[in-house]
Design a protein around this motif. Structure first.
Motif, short mmCIF file in Angstrom:
data_model
loop_
_atom_site.label_atom_id
_atom_site.label_comp_id
_atom_site.label_asym_id
_atom_site.label_seq_id
_atom_site.Cartn_x
_atom_site.Cartn_y
_atom_site.Cartn_z
N TYR A 37 72.68 24.92 31.66
CA TYR A 37 72.06 26.23 31.55
C TYR A 37 70.78 26.29 32.39
CZ TYR A 37 70.36 30.50 29.40
OH TYR A 37 69.92 31.78 29.19
N ASN A 38 70.93 26.18 33.67
CA ASN A 38 69.86 26.42 34.64
C ASN A 38 70.52 26.55 36.01
OD1 ASN A 38 70.32 23.78 35.57
ND2 ASN A 38 68.67 22.95 34.37
N ALA B 206 77.68 17.10 25.27
CA ALA B 206 78.46 18.30 25.58
C ALA B 206 79.68 18.29 24.67
CB ALA B 206 78.88 18.31 27.05
N HIS B 207 79.74 19.24 23.75
CA HIS B 207 80.84 19.30 22.78
C HIS B 207 81.55 20.65 22.88
CE1 HIS B 207 79.17 15.73 20.96
NE2 HIS B 207 78.01 16.35 20.79
N SER C 99 67.44 20.68 28.94
CA SER C 99 68.69 21.28 29.42
C SER C 99 69.72 21.35 28.30
CB SER C 99 69.27 20.45 30.57
OG SER C 99 68.45 20.51 31.69
N LYS C 100 70.63 22.26 28.44
CA LYS C 100 71.77 22.41 27.52
C LYS C 100 73.03 22.43 28.38
CE LYS C 100 69.47 23.61 23.68
NZ LYS C 100 68.90 22.49 23.05
N ASN D 264 75.42 21.79 39.00
CA ASN D 264 75.09 22.26 37.66
C ASN D 264 76.28 22.29 36.72
OD1 ASN D 264 72.60 22.59 38.66
ND2 ASN D 264 72.45 24.77 38.33
N GLY D 265 77.46 22.05 37.21
CA GLY D 265 78.63 22.08 36.35
C GLY D 265 79.65 21.05 36.77
N PHE D 266 80.59 20.80 35.88
CA PHE D 266 81.67 19.87 36.19
C PHE D 266 82.90 20.29 35.41
CE2 PHE D 266 79.27 18.15 32.66
CZ PHE D 266 80.24 17.78 31.74
#
Length: 154
Positions: free
Chosen positions: A80-81, A146-147, A56-57, A110-112
């Motif tokens: 990214y999925n 995560a940058h 995952s990315k 999938n996100g935050f």
């Protein structure tokens, strides 16, 4: 006659018990085979989940080109999925890359969103770490960084 009947009953019970022992042994062998097969399937599923997370990315996106110093700002990070992913935690990293502060716990989306208040103008670096517990001692935790770098103005 009684003696013959008794001998026949003993022979019948012996044969019957022998057949039951064979059947029990056969069933125990089959149970052991099924348990082995079940463990292989469990390990395979864990491996698939492990590699899905490992590959995952995390991408950060900003809804504007610059942000203001001294005010709360928000950016969104997404994996990214599109599949639902396993539970994870998000940590803020220190300058030397160590886990500094738990920001989100037990996320499954999938996100935050990440909120921050920059102190001065210039480039602002966000360094986060998502951590997945695979639930499998063979794989342990998976860490995905995560940058993001943002331009801060007054």
């Amino acid at each position: 006659m009684k003696k013959t009947a008794f001998i026949l009953i003993v022979i019948f019970l012996s044969i019957s018990t022998s057949c039951n022992d064979e059947k029990i042994t056969e069933l125990n062998t089959r149970i052991a085979e099924l348990e082995t097969e079940n463990q292989k399937l469990t390990d395979s599923i864990s491996g698939i989940q492990y590699f899905r997370v490992l590959n995952s990315k995390v991408f950060g996106s900003a809804n504007r080109p610059t942000f203001q110093a001294g005010k709360e700002n928000k950016v969104t990070f997404e994996f990214y999925n599109t599949e639902k992913i396993r539970e994870y935690n998000v940590y803020q990293l220190s300058a030397d890359g160590k886990r500094e502060k738990l920001i989100h716990n037990g996320l499954t989306e999938n996100g935050f969103e990440y909120s921050f208040v920059p102190r001065k103008k210039g480039l602002y670096k966000i360094n986060l770490l998502t951590v997945f517990d695979t639930g499998n001692t063979q794989f342990g935790e998976i860490e995905i960084p995560a940058h993001m770098t943002l331009n801060i103005t007054e």
